[in-house]
Scaffold this motif. Structure first.
Motif, mmCIF file in Angstrom:
data_model
loop_
_atom_site.group_PDB
_atom_site.id
_atom_site.type_symbol
_atom_site.label_atom_id
_atom_site.label_comp_id
_atom_site.label_asym_id
_atom_site.label_seq_id
_atom_site.Cartn_x
_atom_site.Cartn_y
_atom_site.Cartn_z
ATOM 1 N N ILE A 239 0.777 -0.835 -0.183
ATOM 2 C CA ILE A 239 -0.235 -0.328 0.501
ATOM 3 C C ILE A 239 0.993 1.255 -0.116
ATOM 4 O O ILE A 239 2.057 1.480 0.709
ATOM 5 N N LYS A 240 0.980 2.092 -0.872
ATOM 6 C CA LYS A 240 1.395 3.448 -0.945
ATOM 7 C C LYS A 240 0.834 5.034 0.039
ATOM 8 O O LYS A 240 -0.743 4.885 -0.464
ATOM 9 N N GLU A 241 0.842 5.962 -0.328
ATOM 10 C CA GLU A 241 0.807 6.950 0.197
ATOM 11 C C GLU A 241 0.839 8.332 -0.212
ATOM 12 O O GLU A 241 1.918 8.273 -0.159
ATOM 13 N N ASP A 242 -0.072 9.022 -0.535
ATOM 14 C CA ASP A 242 1.400 10.021 -1.301
ATOM 15 C C ASP A 242 1.625 10.678 -0.329
ATOM 16 O O ASP A 242 1.599 11.853 1.166
ATOM 17 N N GLY A 243 2.843 11.433 -0.894
ATOM 18 C CA GLY A 243 4.206 12.152 -0.069
ATOM 19 C C GLY A 243 4.209 11.071 0.573
ATOM 20 O O GLY A 243 5.466 11.764 1.765
ATOM 21 N N VAL A 244 4.214 10.076 0.879
ATOM 22 C CA VAL A 244 5.202 9.003 1.622
ATOM 23 C C VAL A 244 5.714 7.778 1.100
ATOM 24 O O VAL A 244 5.991 7.255 0.253
ATOM 25 N N GLU A 245 7.896 8.010 1.804
ATOM 26 C CA GLU A 245 8.099 7.322 0.860
ATOM 27 C C GLU A 245 8.160 5.750 1.201
ATOM 28 O O GLU A 245 7.512 5.430 2.549
ATOM 29 N N HIS A 246 7.626 5.071 0.615
ATOM 30 C CA HIS A 246 8.083 3.274 0.305
ATOM 31 C C HIS A 246 8.612 2.310 -0.132
ATOM 32 O O HIS A 246 9.426 2.906 -1.007
ATOM 33 N N SER A 247 9.138 1.161 0.106
ATOM 34 C CA SER A 247 9.699 0.179 -0.256
ATOM 35 C C SER A 247 8.718 -1.089 -0.279
ATOM 36 O O SER A 247 8.690 -1.286 0.850
ATOM 37 N N ASP A 248 9.388 -1.098 -1.203
ATOM 38 C CA ASP A 248 8.577 -2.660 -1.323
ATOM 39 C C ASP A 248 9.112 -4.378 -0.765
ATOM 40 O O ASP A 248 10.158 -3.753 -2.104
ATOM 41 N N PRO A 249 8.456 -4.899 -0.693
ATOM 42 C CA PRO A 249 9.185 -6.188 -0.839
ATOM 43 C C PRO A 249 9.384 -7.214 -2.397
ATOM 44 O O PRO A 249 7.926 -6.685 -2.784
ATOM 45 N N GLN A 250 10.855 -7.199 -2.800
ATOM 46 C CA GLN A 250 10.799 -7.861 -3.970
ATOM 47 C C GLN A 250 10.407 -9.704 -3.568
ATOM 48 O O GLN A 250 10.820 -10.414 -2.210
ATOM 49 N N PHE A 251 9.623 -10.045 -4.293
ATOM 50 C CA PHE A 251 8.981 -11.066 -4.400
ATOM 51 C C PHE A 251 10.676 -12.228 -5.003
ATOM 52 O O PHE A 251 11.454 -11.890 -5.723
ATOM 53 N N PRO A 252 10.881 -13.413 -4.187
ATOM 54 C CA PRO A 252 9.909 -13.896 -3.342
ATOM 55 C C PRO A 252 10.118 -13.684 -1.937
ATOM 56 O O PRO A 252 11.547 -12.630 -1.669
ATOM 57 N N PHE A 253 9.148 -13.144 -1.038
ATOM 58 C CA PHE A 253 9.801 -13.382 0.294
ATOM 59 C C PHE A 253 9.402 -13.291 1.220
ATOM 60 O O PHE A 253 7.786 -14.548 0.760
ATOM 61 N N LEU A 254 9.570 -13.740 2.352
ATOM 62 C CA LEU A 254 8.977 -14.714 3.444
ATOM 63 C C LEU A 254 7.993 -13.795 4.587
ATOM 64 O O LEU A 254 8.351 -12.071 4.677
ATOM 65 N N ASN B 140 -4.976 -16.671 12.836
ATOM 66 C CA ASN B 140 -4.179 -17.660 11.849
ATOM 67 C C ASN B 140 -2.458 -17.319 12.511
ATOM 68 O O ASN B 140 -2.057 -16.026 13.134
ATOM 69 N N SER B 141 -1.830 -17.918 12.563
ATOM 70 C CA SER B 141 -0.119 -17.833 12.512
ATOM 71 C C SER B 141 0.125 -18.770 12.146
ATOM 72 O O SER B 141 0.480 -20.201 11.803
ATOM 73 N N GLN B 142 1.253 -18.031 10.825
ATOM 74 C CA GLN B 142 1.233 -19.015 9.736
ATOM 75 C C GLN B 142 2.841 -18.015 9.355
ATOM 76 O O GLN B 142 3.183 -16.842 8.859
ATOM 77 N N ILE B 143 3.370 -19.256 8.384
ATOM 78 C CA ILE B 143 4.771 -18.731 7.876
ATOM 79 C C ILE B 143 4.877 -18.860 6.173
ATOM 80 O O ILE B 143 4.155 -20.320 6.059
ATOM 81 N N VAL B 144 4.242 -17.741 4.924
ATOM 82 C CA VAL B 144 3.619 -17.765 4.145
ATOM 83 C C VAL B 144 5.282 -17.676 3.478
ATOM 84 O O VAL B 144 5.860 -16.433 3.325
ATOM 85 N N LYS B 145 5.239 -18.354 2.450
ATOM 86 C CA LYS B 145 6.216 -17.770 1.363
ATOM 87 C C LYS B 145 5.417 -17.181 0.515
ATOM 88 O O LYS B 145 5.029 -17.620 -0.850
ATOM 89 N N VAL B 146 6.183 -15.776 -0.444
ATOM 90 C CA VAL B 146 5.344 -15.060 -0.988
ATOM 91 C C VAL B 146 6.027 -14.860 -2.602
ATOM 92 O O VAL B 146 6.993 -14.521 -2.363
#
Length: 344
Positions: free
Chosen positions: A126-141, A149-155
């Motif tokens: 999710i991005k917001e106007d005027g807010v610096e943002h960094s997306d996680p690159q795929f794949p990530f855990l 729920n309590s899960q470990i997910v490979k995305v």
């Protein structure tokens, strides 16, 4: 069908449990994110499904109206409506699903169904106007921890996720709520445990940790150990919990965090992935966030921790998944029902 636009306005609706939420997205940027919570459940020590669905019926129209107004967007400008189809409480889901269907039909725009758990994980995008943002690159855990729920997910991508570890009984958030109830702290117990733990000694008590093979979790044994320990102490002093609640909360919280992080560390080693994200309502917990930072420094992880506003159930997380599905033209038929249980 309307033309697919990268800067499309999408209304998102979330009603899976006891929060009624609506958000307006412009592409992947959130313009508004309005949530109405339900205080009625506090006196019962947990969410009462019938009361939750009734409250959703009262809240859905004013919440959607507020989201549109805050975003300065009219319903006629919307290109699609994203909604939580499941999992969750059926009565609660039906309110959001029915409203989404009715509004989409009246406007002649497509609907996009979203898996609630997928939304929690994708909240990092999710991005917001005027807010610096960094997306996680795929794949990530992603360590996804919430009341249910309590899960470990490979995305691998927004629509390709693999659960590699999960609880075989209670979720971490559920265990926190139940143990807080044993202590007489009220509901929801997680935030109360967090607040008390900041003033306590995390090494004051030793509660048992489960020995579950692989990457799965278990919290039932910890609950039993916690209950028996408190019973013994209260038998000797009826006011023991009140006198030592900070240390008890800190020790219990530390045990939960250790259990979560131990399996997550093993997952990073097995899959050789050092991009690690945290999501779900329990990701607001102070000790868990600190543990994430500590592990990042110790093992060279690249970590992603969501803003507090995107940790609990909210419509923006539904909107971001809805936007990606909208771009891929993954629309939902009007006859698709809500579902209460599923995996991602």
């Amino acid at each position: 069908m309307n033309e697919i636009k990268e800067d499309a306005y999408i209304l998102a609706i979330e009603s899976s449990c006891d929060d009624t939420s609506a958000a307006v997205m412009r592409g992947d940027v959130v313009l508004s994110n309005v949530t109405a919570s339900q205080a009625v459940h506090e006196q019962y020590g947990g969410v009462v499904p019938e009361l939750a669905s009734r409250a959703h019926e009262l809240n859905i129209v004013p919440v959607v109206d507020a989201a549109l107004k805050r975003a300065s967007v009219t319903k006629e400008q919307l290109s699609a409506i994203a909604f939580t189809r499941g999992p969750g409480l059926m009565g609660s889901l039906l309110v959001g699903v029915s409203f989404a269907k009715g509004l989409a039909a009246s406007l002649g725009i497509p609907m996009v169904e979203v898996n609630h758990l997928q939304g929690h994980i994708m909240a990092h995008f999710i991005k917001e106007d005027g807010v610096e943002h960094s997306d996680p690159q795929f794949p990530f855990l992603c360590l996804m921890v919430s009341g249910g729920n309590s899960q470990i997910v490979k995305v691998n991508s927004y629509n390709d996720m693999e659960i590699i570890g999960q609880t075989i009984d209670d979720a971490a958030g559920e265990a926190m709520d139940k143990c807080a109830k044993v202590m007489g702290l009220g509901y929801p117990g997680g935030p109360i445990i967090d607040r008390l733990a900041r003033q306590g000694n995390p090494k004051a008590y030793n509660f048992s940790k489960p020995h579950v093979p692989g990457l799965d979790y278990s919290f039932s044994g910890l609950k039993t150990s916690f209950l028996y320990t408190l019973r013994k102490l209260v038998a000797e002093d009826a006011d023991y919990v009140e006198k030592h609640k900070e240390d008890i909360a800190a020790s219990f919280e530390a045990t939960v965090v250790d259990i979560l992080m131990d399996k997550l560390y093993k997952a990073t080693k097995q899959l050789k992935i050092k991009r690690v994200a945290l999501s779900g309502g329990v990701s607001a917990n102070t000790a868990l966030r600190q543990a994430f930072n500590d592990y990042a420094k110790r093992y060279g992880w690249e970590i992603f921790i969501p803003k507090f506003g995107f940790t609990t159930d909210n419509a923006a997380m539904i909107g971001i998944v809805g936007y990606y599905k909208y771009l891929d033209k993954e629309f939902c038929a009007m006859d698709q029902p809500a579902f209460s249980r599923t995996t991602i």
